[in-house]
Design an enzyme around this catalytic site. Structure first.
Site, mmCIF file in Angstrom:
data_model
loop_
_atom_site.group_PDB
_atom_site.id
_atom_site.type_symbol
_atom_site.label_atom_id
_atom_site.label_comp_id
_atom_site.label_asym_id
_atom_site.label_seq_id
_atom_site.Cartn_x
_atom_site.Cartn_y
_atom_site.Cartn_z
ATOM 1 N N LYS A 36 0.817 -1.214 0.000
ATOM 2 C CA LYS A 36 0.000 0.000 0.000
ATOM 3 C C LYS A 36 0.858 1.275 0.000
ATOM 4 O O LYS A 36 2.069 1.211 0.261
ATOM 5 C CB LYS A 36 -0.936 -0.047 1.210
ATOM 6 C CG LYS A 36 -1.978 -1.180 1.151
ATOM 7 C CD LYS A 36 -2.938 -1.091 2.332
ATOM 8 C CE LYS A 36 -4.010 -2.166 2.279
ATOM 9 N NZ LYS A 36 -4.979 -2.029 3.411
ATOM 10 N N TYR A 65 -12.426 -2.343 -3.493
ATOM 11 C CA TYR A 65 -12.967 -2.483 -2.134
ATOM 12 C C TYR A 65 -14.493 -2.365 -2.125
ATOM 13 O O TYR A 65 -15.070 -1.972 -1.097
ATOM 14 C CB TYR A 65 -12.353 -1.416 -1.228
ATOM 15 C CG TYR A 65 -10.960 -1.771 -0.738
ATOM 16 C CD1 TYR A 65 -10.749 -2.891 0.065
ATOM 17 C CD2 TYR A 65 -9.854 -0.976 -1.054
ATOM 18 C CE1 TYR A 65 -9.477 -3.219 0.532
ATOM 19 C CE2 TYR A 65 -8.582 -1.290 -0.582
ATOM 20 C CZ TYR A 65 -8.405 -2.418 0.208
ATOM 21 O OH TYR A 65 -7.150 -2.739 0.684
ATOM 22 N N ASN A 100 -2.130 0.405 6.669
ATOM 23 C CA ASN A 100 -1.582 -0.816 7.283
ATOM 24 C C ASN A 100 -0.701 -1.646 6.340
ATOM 25 O O ASN A 100 -0.629 -2.860 6.432
ATOM 26 C CB ASN A 100 -2.701 -1.646 7.907
ATOM 27 C CG ASN A 100 -3.755 -2.058 6.894
ATOM 28 O OD1 ASN A 100 -3.620 -1.774 5.716
ATOM 29 N ND2 ASN A 100 -4.786 -2.739 7.351
ATOM 30 N N HIS A 149 -2.102 -5.427 1.582
ATOM 31 C CA HIS A 149 -3.373 -6.140 1.384
ATOM 32 C C HIS A 149 -3.046 -7.558 0.956
ATOM 33 O O HIS A 149 -2.075 -7.790 0.241
ATOM 34 C CB HIS A 149 -4.208 -5.480 0.273
ATOM 35 C CG HIS A 149 -5.335 -6.374 -0.180
ATOM 36 N ND1 HIS A 149 -6.548 -6.396 0.460
ATOM 37 C CD2 HIS A 149 -5.404 -7.317 -1.161
ATOM 38 C CE1 HIS A 149 -7.318 -7.316 -0.116
ATOM 39 N NE2 HIS A 149 -6.643 -7.884 -1.103
ATOM 40 N N GLU A 161 -9.655 -10.833 -7.316
ATOM 41 C CA GLU A 161 -8.688 -9.743 -7.174
ATOM 42 C C GLU A 161 -7.553 -9.866 -8.187
ATOM 43 O O GLU A 161 -7.078 -8.858 -8.722
ATOM 44 C CB GLU A 161 -8.136 -9.734 -5.741
ATOM 45 C CG GLU A 161 -9.217 -9.364 -4.719
ATOM 46 C CD GLU A 161 -8.747 -9.452 -3.281
ATOM 47 O OE1 GLU A 161 -7.563 -9.799 -3.044
ATOM 48 O OE2 GLU A 161 -9.563 -9.159 -2.396
HETATM 49 P P1 IDP Z 1 -7.831 -6.842 5.575
HETATM 50 O O1 IDP Z 1 -7.090 -5.816 4.750
HETATM 51 O O2 IDP Z 1 -7.022 -7.287 6.779
HETATM 52 O O3 IDP Z 1 -8.366 -7.999 4.762
HETATM 53 P P2 IDP Z 1 -10.552 -5.785 5.643
HETATM 54 O O4 IDP Z 1 -11.518 -6.001 6.773
HETATM 55 O O5 IDP Z 1 -10.819 -6.472 4.348
HETATM 56 O O6 IDP Z 1 -9.101 -6.105 6.212
HETATM 57 O O7 IDP Z 1 -10.510 -4.220 5.397
HETATM 58 C C1 IDP Z 1 -9.895 -3.678 4.252
HETATM 59 C C2 IDP Z 1 -9.074 -2.488 4.666
HETATM 60 O O8 IDP Z 1 -9.954 -1.457 5.142
HETATM 61 C C3 IDP Z 1 -8.111 -2.732 5.837
HETATM 62 O O9 IDP Z 1 -6.881 -3.260 5.440
HETATM 63 C C4 IDP Z 1 -7.957 -1.353 6.434
HETATM 64 O O10 IDP Z 1 -6.978 -0.603 5.724
HETATM 65 C C5 IDP Z 1 -9.330 -0.741 6.197
HETATM 66 N N1 IDP Z 1 -10.145 -0.878 7.402
HETATM 67 C C6 IDP Z 1 -10.773 -1.967 7.871
HETATM 68 N N2 IDP Z 1 -11.431 -1.724 9.001
HETATM 69 C C7 IDP Z 1 -11.222 -0.415 9.265
HETATM 70 C C8 IDP Z 1 -11.653 0.455 10.316
HETATM 71 O O11 IDP Z 1 -12.370 0.069 11.244
HETATM 72 N N3 IDP Z 1 -11.222 1.737 10.232
HETATM 73 C C9 IDP Z 1 -10.431 2.193 9.218
HETATM 74 N N4 IDP Z 1 -10.010 1.401 8.207
HETATM 75 C C10 IDP Z 1 -10.395 0.119 8.242
#
Ligand code: IDP
Length: 141
Positions: free
Chosen positions: A11, A51, A114, A117, A128
């Protein structure tokens, strides 16, 4: 365990930190092979489509804003149990909860930025991978 393919994205925060090589080294050291890779500046439309499952979530707009804030590196990783292996290497979605030694623990601080992905299931991986790569862009090894 079967050989699988999974989609990985480095990312914008990790690209900005110059951590592309360190992150790819973790995949390779864990036995995953990069069989496709490219650097892309995502448009809002492309990031939003990727997304789409989160469209109704309160963080969707910020997520798209973040994913379009700078270039990303998109890769297809191949190997035994690649989907789960990549998720293990990544660590929990929230870096504060990610196990020590995982990519998110080492390269990220917040849930919105974070570092990586990774596809979370075989169905997601298939969708994807084809969202970013044509068959002629994937190089089996
Ligand atoms: P993942 O990336 O670990 O699979 P997902 O639940 O698919 O997690 O969420 C996609 C992305 O959305 C996450 O990597 C994160 O960057 C963002 N995200 C998920 N939950 C939150 C939240 O509660 N607040 C802000 N960003 C979030």
């Amino acid at each position: 365990m079967a050989t699988e393919r999974t989609l990985s994205i480095i990312k914008p925060d990790a690209v900005a930190k110059n951590a592309i090589g360190d992150i790819i080294a973790r995949f390779e050291k864990a036995g995953l092979q990069v069989v496709a890779a490219k650097m892309v500046q995502l448009s809002e439309e492309k990031a939003g489509g990727f997304y789409a499952e989160h469209k109704e979530r309160p963080f969707f707009k910020d997520l798209v804003g973040f994913m379009t804030s700078g270039p990303v590196v998109v890769q297809v990783l191949e190997g035994e149990g690649a989907i789960a292996k990549n998720r293990d290497l990544m660590g929990a979605t929230n870096p504060k909860e990610a196990a020590p030694g995982t990519i998110r623990a080492d390269f990220a601080e917040t849930i919105d930025a974070n570092a990586v992905h990774g596809s979370d299931s075989a169905e997601s991986a298939e969708r994807e991978i084809s969202y970013f790569f044509g068959n002629d862009e994937i190089c089996p090894r």
